[in-house]
Design a protein around this motif. Structure first.
Motif, PDB file in Angstrom:
ATOM      1  N   ARG A 109       0.854  -1.196   0.000  1.00 51.68           N
ATOM      2  CA  ARG A 109       0.000   0.000   0.000  1.00 51.68           C
ATOM      3  C   ARG A 109       0.885   1.238   0.000  1.00 51.68           C
ATOM      4  NH1 ARG A 109      -2.885  -3.722  -0.524  1.00 51.68           N
ATOM      5  NH2 ARG A 109      -4.967  -4.118   0.324  1.00 51.68           N
ATOM      6  N   GLU A 133      -5.132   6.160  -1.615  1.00 52.69           N
ATOM      7  CA  GLU A 133      -4.450   4.901  -1.327  1.00 52.69           C
ATOM      8  C   GLU A 133      -4.206   4.146  -2.640  1.00 52.69           C
ATOM      9  OE1 GLU A 133      -5.008   1.620   2.070  1.00 52.69           O
ATOM     10  OE2 GLU A 133      -6.572   1.543   0.545  1.00 52.69           O
ATOM     11  N   VAL A 135      -2.911   0.697  -4.323  1.00 51.06           N
ATOM     12  CA  VAL A 135      -2.749  -0.732  -4.051  1.00 51.06           C
ATOM     13  C   VAL A 135      -1.831  -1.318  -5.118  1.00 51.06           C
ATOM     14  CG1 VAL A 135      -3.919  -2.944  -3.742  1.00 51.06           C
ATOM     15  CG2 VAL A 135      -5.052  -0.819  -3.026  1.00 51.06           C
TER      16      VAL A 135
END
Length: 506
Positions: A109, A133, A135
């Motif tokens: 992350r 965020e 990923v």
């Protein structure tokens, strides 16, 4: 007159917020910041979660459609990459600031805090921060996929060779390659008997590497290609390219007998000269007259002569007397002084030699020097036979010897170290070959300590395991050359792993 004028003090008026009624500075919306944020969310419609492709082998990220960008965690390159992935969203707002939020490196992350501005009700500008965020999804790039499927799948190879009985030149070339990242595109490096083989996944990378070698050493090269496959429908051909690069067999500290035509073209230099430096030019010095000349790559390969004696044939002498006969000369940072010296071989004091040398500035009675024994050597050189009536000296001194003083330091670690290429080594040659390689590498390290000009173009690093002792500092008062601490670089942890791919490739 202006100083005596009456100035009316100005005060900024306040109004009441139309929602909560607190006093505030007037703005076009007539609402305080708290109420304005509760009414309007400028981050609405902006993505808060993004999926990115990450190659775990070369630590690079996919920039759609096909570009892979290499970036370390929390680096400027990675931050730029993350912001560019939101390029369509950021057209709606104005980006003010972007920064990383720390996450566990193994969490896959990446969090970035963005601060944006946007014009809202009646022209009021609102500033707001939000977190995006990212990923990471592991997906190998095309080059790493090919390497994993078949590590020997290469398109171009560079065969670097030098026809000499030692590897000192390759130790030096290895450090130059590391400093300039010249072999960063190589998918495999293999050590061979008289050289090194470099394998590349792209022909252009091999061509660039051959050009680099031609800039740092006197080389000549030829290339060839072999057909691997052919598609007659699309008329596509797949070749494997091989580049053969040969380095001149002339090395530093070699004794050379110049061919008559070369000596005449250099102003009747020599003919017995010493090679003092090798780059893309060969620097030659006449030790009896201190004349210095440069031989470029084209000039050398046009005549392609070899050295008369090499560094493996150096003999150690004891110095008994030194008489300086000339002032000090400085050629390109190197100092020389002509002197007449009286020497004898360490192994045989029955014969004294009276010779002239260029080392008058560093030799003194009681020292030891390394030189070529022409008195006892059996020379079978065709170029030397062309000079009829040439007065050949009995000895030619090359450099001062510190072997006797180094015995006190034998086995002690150095305060510096060198990096090395990730090279495949043939371990089936036995212990004798390994001991020979270690001995030649130790000689190369001593050359770096004795010659500041030689280590000028190299990167030397501090040895973290080195711990100087008080006894060593007391006993090291002799003049054994060493590398000053100010010349050493800090070995960064981030650069410990030698990278094998480019930071951006298609």
């Amino acid at each position: 007159m202006a100083a005596n004028m009456f100035v009316v003090p100005q005060t900024r008026g306040t109004v009441l917020c139309c929602k909560c009624g607190i006093a505030m500075t007037p703005n076009p919306a007539n609402m305080c910041v708290t109420c304005l944020r509760s009414e309007v969310d400028i981050t609405e419609g902006l993505r808060k979660h993004v999926t990115i492709m990450h190659c775990p082998e070369c630590d690079s990220y996919l920039q759609p459609p096909r570009t892979w960008i290499k970036a370390q965690l929390e680096s400027k390159e990675l931050l730029t990459f993350c912001v560019k992935r939101l390029e369509t969203d950021l057209k709606k707002v104005r980006l003010v600031n972007a920064e990383f939020i720390w996450t566990e490196p193994h969490s896959k992350r990446i969090k970035v805090r963005l601060k944006v501005q946007k014009e809202v009700l009646n022209g009021a500008i609102l500033e707001q921060s939000y977190v995006v965020e990212y990923v990471q999804q592991d997906h190998m790039c095309e080059s790493c996929t090919r390497v994993q499927a078949n590590p020997d799948q290469w398109v171009a190879s560079v065969q670097l060779r030098q026809r000499v009985p030692h590897r000192r030149t390759f130790f030096y070339m290895e450090q130059l390659i590391l400093k300039h990242d010249a072999a960063i595109h190589a998918i495999k490096i293999k050590q061979m008997d008289q050289g090194i083989d470099f394998f590349f996944a792209n022909r252009s990378h091999a061509v660039k590497f051959v050009e680099f070698l031609g800039k740092v050493a006197p080389t000549k090269s030829r290339h060839d290609k072999q057909l691997v496959s052919h598609d007659p429908k699309s008329n596509n051909y797949n070749y494997k390219y091989t580049f053969s690069v040969e380095i001149s067999p002339i090395c530093r500290e070699d004794l050379i007998c110049l061919p008559p035509r070369v000596a005449a073209s250099l102003g009747n230099l020599g003919p017995l000269v010493i090679c003092t430096k090798v780059t893309n030019n060969i620097t030659l010095l006449d030790p009896f007259t201190l004349r210095q000349c440069f031989l470029d790559t084209d000039q050398y390969w046009r005549h392609s002569f070899k050295s008369l004696l090499g560094s493996r044939q150096l003999v150690e002498y004891d110095v008994f007397n030194v008489e300086v006969v000339s002032p000090e000369y400085n050629f390109g940072g190197s100092k020389y002084v002509l002197a007449d010296v009286e020497v004898a071989r360490v192994t045989d004091y029955g014969k004294l030699f009276y010779v002239r040398t260029h080392l008058g500035h560093i030799l003194k009675p009681g020292d030891r020097a390394l030189g070529y024994d022409l008195y006892g050597a059996n020379n079978n050189d065709t170029e030397l036979d062309k000079y009829r009536g040439l007065n050949i000296p009995e000895t030619i001194l090359i450099k001062k010897s510190y072997e006797e003083k180094r015995k006190k330091k034998r086995g002690k670690p150095r305060s510096w170290k060198l990096k090395s290429l990730n090279m495949e080594v043939d371990e089936s040659k036995g212990r004798a070959h390994e001991e020979k390689m270690n001995s030649e590498y130790e000689e190369f390290l001593r050359d770096l300590e004795e010659n500041p000009e030689l280590r000028f173009n190299l990167s030397l690093y501090r040895n973290k395991d080195y711990q100087p002792s008080e006894m060593a500092s007391v006993s090291d008062g002799d003049d054994v050359p060493s590398v000053p601490l100010e010349e050493l670089l800090g070995d960064l942890e981030l650069s410990e792993q030698e990278e094998g791919e480019d930071s951006m490739r298609e």
